[in-house]
Enzyme design. Structure first.
Site, PDB file in Angstrom:
ATOM      1  N   THR A   5       0.833  -1.209   0.000  1.00 25.89           N
ATOM      2  CA  THR A   5       0.000   0.000   0.000  1.00 25.89           C
ATOM      3  C   THR A   5       0.860   1.247   0.000  1.00 25.89           C
ATOM      4  O   THR A   5       1.939   1.264   0.587  1.00 25.89           O
ATOM      5  CB  THR A   5      -0.956   0.034   1.215  1.00 25.89           C
ATOM      6  N   ASN A   7      -0.524   3.887   1.220  1.00 26.81           N
ATOM      7  CA  ASN A   7      -1.233   4.668   2.235  1.00 26.81           C
ATOM      8  C   ASN A   7      -0.810   4.224   3.647  1.00 26.81           C
ATOM      9  O   ASN A   7      -1.229   3.178   4.138  1.00 26.81           O
ATOM     10  CB  ASN A   7      -2.739   4.463   2.028  1.00 26.81           C
ATOM     11  N   ASP A  62      -8.466  -2.430  -0.949  1.00 25.61           N
ATOM     12  CA  ASP A  62      -9.074  -1.336  -1.693  1.00 25.61           C
ATOM     13  C   ASP A  62     -10.342  -0.923  -0.967  1.00 25.61           C
ATOM     14  O   ASP A  62     -11.111  -1.769  -0.508  1.00 25.61           O
ATOM     15  CB  ASP A  62      -9.401  -1.755  -3.132  1.00 25.61           C
ATOM     16  N   SER A  63     -10.550   0.380  -0.864  1.00 28.94           N
ATOM     17  CA  SER A  63     -11.680   0.849  -0.046  1.00 28.94           C
ATOM     18  C   SER A  63     -12.295   2.112  -0.606  1.00 28.94           C
ATOM     19  O   SER A  63     -11.767   2.716  -1.551  1.00 28.94           O
ATOM     20  CB  SER A  63     -11.196   1.089   1.390  1.00 28.94           C
ATOM     21  N   PHE A 137      -7.780  10.069   8.557  1.00 22.69           N
ATOM     22  CA  PHE A 137      -7.356  10.599   7.253  1.00 22.69           C
ATOM     23  C   PHE A 137      -8.554  10.753   6.319  1.00 22.69           C
ATOM     24  O   PHE A 137      -9.664  10.310   6.617  1.00 22.69           O
ATOM     25  CB  PHE A 137      -6.280   9.692   6.630  1.00 22.69           C
ATOM     26  N   ASP A 140     -12.535  10.827   7.020  1.00 21.85           N
ATOM     27  CA  ASP A 140     -12.864  10.602   8.435  1.00 21.85           C
ATOM     28  C   ASP A 140     -13.487  11.831   9.090  1.00 21.85           C
ATOM     29  O   ASP A 140     -14.270  11.706  10.026  1.00 21.85           O
ATOM     30  CB  ASP A 140     -11.605  10.198   9.223  1.00 21.85           C
ATOM     31  N   LYS A 159     -12.893   4.110  15.914  1.00 19.66           N
ATOM     32  CA  LYS A 159     -12.590   3.659  14.549  1.00 19.66           C
ATOM     33  C   LYS A 159     -11.769   2.357  14.590  1.00 19.66           C
ATOM     34  O   LYS A 159     -11.999   1.447  13.801  1.00 19.66           O
ATOM     35  CB  LYS A 159     -11.828   4.753  13.776  1.00 19.66           C
ATOM     36  N   ARG A 165     -12.206  -1.292   7.642  1.00 19.71           N
ATOM     37  CA  ARG A 165     -10.866  -1.878   7.465  1.00 19.71           C
ATOM     38  C   ARG A 165     -10.591  -2.937   8.523  1.00 19.71           C
ATOM     39  O   ARG A 165     -10.133  -4.049   8.214  1.00 19.71           O
ATOM     40  CB  ARG A 165      -9.834  -0.741   7.549  1.00 19.71           C
TER      41      ARG A 165
HETATM   42  P1  ITT Z   1      -3.335   2.071  -1.792  1.00 20.05           P
HETATM   43  O1  ITT Z   1      -1.939   2.331  -2.160  1.00 20.05           O
HETATM   44  O2  ITT Z   1      -3.492   1.027  -0.709  1.00 20.05           O
HETATM   45  O3  ITT Z   1      -4.245   1.797  -2.973  1.00 20.05           O
HETATM   46  P2  ITT Z   1      -5.003   4.409  -1.538  1.00 20.05           P
HETATM   47  O4  ITT Z   1      -5.154   5.518  -0.554  1.00 20.05           O
HETATM   48  O5  ITT Z   1      -4.761   4.737  -2.974  1.00 20.05           O
HETATM   49  O6  ITT Z   1      -3.854   3.424  -1.056  1.00 20.05           O
HETATM   50  P3  ITT Z   1      -7.550   3.234  -2.295  1.00 20.05           P
HETATM   51  O7  ITT Z   1      -7.223   3.261  -3.752  1.00 20.05           O
HETATM   52  O8  ITT Z   1      -8.147   1.976  -1.712  1.00 20.05           O
HETATM   53  O9  ITT Z   1      -6.277   3.506  -1.380  1.00 20.05           O
HETATM   54  O10 ITT Z   1      -8.488   4.468  -1.988  1.00 20.05           O
HETATM   55  C1  ITT Z   1      -9.223   4.502  -0.840  1.00 20.05           C
HETATM   56  C2  ITT Z   1      -9.707   5.925  -0.608  1.00 20.05           C
HETATM   57  O11 ITT Z   1     -10.991   5.853   0.061  1.00 20.05           O
HETATM   58  C3  ITT Z   1      -8.794   6.686   0.335  1.00 20.05           C
HETATM   59  O12 ITT Z   1      -7.765   7.364  -0.362  1.00 20.05           O
HETATM   60  C4  ITT Z   1      -9.786   7.637   1.028  1.00 20.05           C
HETATM   61  O13 ITT Z   1     -10.047   8.743   0.202  1.00 20.05           O
HETATM   62  C5  ITT Z   1     -11.050   6.778   1.125  1.00 20.05           C
HETATM   63  N1  ITT Z   1     -11.046   6.006   2.377  1.00 20.05           N
HETATM   64  C6  ITT Z   1     -10.926   4.663   2.493  1.00 20.05           C
HETATM   65  N2  ITT Z   1     -10.902   4.292   3.777  1.00 20.05           N
HETATM   66  C7  ITT Z   1     -10.991   5.414   4.498  1.00 20.05           C
HETATM   67  C8  ITT Z   1     -10.996   5.684   5.879  1.00 20.05           C
HETATM   68  O14 ITT Z   1     -10.836   4.718   6.780  1.00 20.05           O
HETATM   69  N3  ITT Z   1     -11.096   6.948   6.262  1.00 20.05           N
HETATM   70  C9  ITT Z   1     -11.217   7.945   5.382  1.00 20.05           C
HETATM   71  N4  ITT Z   1     -11.212   7.792   4.068  1.00 20.05           N
HETATM   72  C10 ITT Z   1     -11.097   6.524   3.608  1.00 20.05           C
END
Ligand code: ITT
Length: 184
Positions: A5, A7, A62-63, A137, A140, A159, A165
Site C-alpha cells: 500500500t 497509504n 481497496d476501499s 485521514f 474521516d 474507529k 478496514r
Molecule cells: P493504496 O496504495 O493502498 O491503494 P489508496 O489511498 O490509494 O492506497 P484506495 O485506492 O483503496 O487507497 O483508496 C481509498 C480511498 O478511500 C482513500 O484514499 C480515502 O479517500 C477513502 N477512504 C478509504 N478508507 C478510508 C478511511 O478509513 N477513512 C477515510 N477515508 C477513507
C-alpha cells in the site's frame, strides 16, 4: 506478511490488530495501476500484479466511501475525489440533502501465488454537516458511524474497533490462522 500500500494510514490502522493473530505485516510501497471496477475487482487485480513483482504472500486493500443519496459516489473513485474536491466538496454536494446515510467499505485481497481470497468489511454511518476532528485521514472528518454523534476523525479509538478496514482484516486474520492450523 507484505502489505502492499502507498497509504501509511491503512497500514497503521491494522498493524497492531493483526499482531493479535500472530501476523506481522511489513509495508511495501509499489505503484500499481488500478483497473476500473468494484473494490473486489480492484483489490484482486492489484494483488496479482503485486505478486508478479514481489513473489511472496501478500495482502492489498481497496476501499471507499459510498453515499446513498449520491448513488454510491465517490465509491471506487474515493481517492481521486478526495484529492480533487476534499471533504469540503462532498459537503457542498450534500447541501440540502436529507438522506445523509453512507458507508465505508474495504476489501482485503490475499494471495500466495496459488490462491487468491477476498475479505470485505463495511461500516454504516452518515455524512456530517461540517468537518470535525483532526485524527484519521481523508473522509474521516465527515463520517459519523451509526450509533455515535462524533466523526471518525474525533474518535480514533472507536474507529480502531468498528471500521470497515478492521472488520475486513479481522476476517482475513481468522481465516489465515485457521488455514495455518490445518496446513501440514
Ligand atoms: P493504496 O496504495 O493502498 O491503494 P489508496 O489511498 O490509494 O492506497 P484506495 O485506492 O483503496 O487507497 O483508496 C481509498 C480511498 O478511500 C482513500 O484514499 C480515502 O479517500 C477513502 N477512504 C478509504 N478508507 C478510508 C478511511 O478509513 N477513512 C477515510 N477515508 C477513507
Amino acid at each position: 506478511m507484505k502489505f502492499v500500500t502507498t497509504n501509511i494510514h491503512k497500514f497503521e490502522e491494522v498493524r497492531t490488530m493483526l499482531k493479535e493473530f500472530g501476523i506481522n505485516i511489513e509495508r511495501v510501497e509499489l505503484k500499481i495501476s488500478e483497473v476500473r471496477g468494484t473494490n473486489e475487482e480492484i483489490a484482486m487485480d492489484a494483488a496479482l500484479k503485486a505478486y508478479s513483482i514481489i513473489k511472496e504472500p501478500l495482502i492489498v486493500e481497496d476501499s471507499g466511501l459510498f453515499i446513498n443519496a449520491l448513488n454510491g459516489f465517490p465509491g471506487e473513485f474515493s481517492k481521486w475525489v478526495y484529492n480533487k474536491i476534499k471533504p469540503e466538496g462532498i459537503l457542498k454536494l450534500m447541501e440540502g440533502v436529507k438522506d445523509r446515510s453512507a458507508y465505508f467499505k474495504a476489501v482485503v485481497a490475499y494471495t500466495d501465488g496459488k490462491e487468491i481470497k477476498t475479505f470485505t468489511g463495511i461500516v454504516e454511518g452518515s455524512i456530517s454537516y461540517e468537518e470535525k476532528g483532526n485524527k484519521g485521514f481523508a473522509f474521516d472528518v465527515i463520517f459519523v458511524p451509526e450509533g455515535y454523534s462524533k466523526t471518525f476523525a474525533e474518535m480514533p479509538e472507536v474507529k480502531a474497533k468498528i471500521s470497515h478496514r478492521v472488520k475486513a482484516f479481522k476476517e482475513f486474520g481468522k481465516w489465515f490462522v485457521k488455514r495455518q492450523t490445518y496446513e501440514f
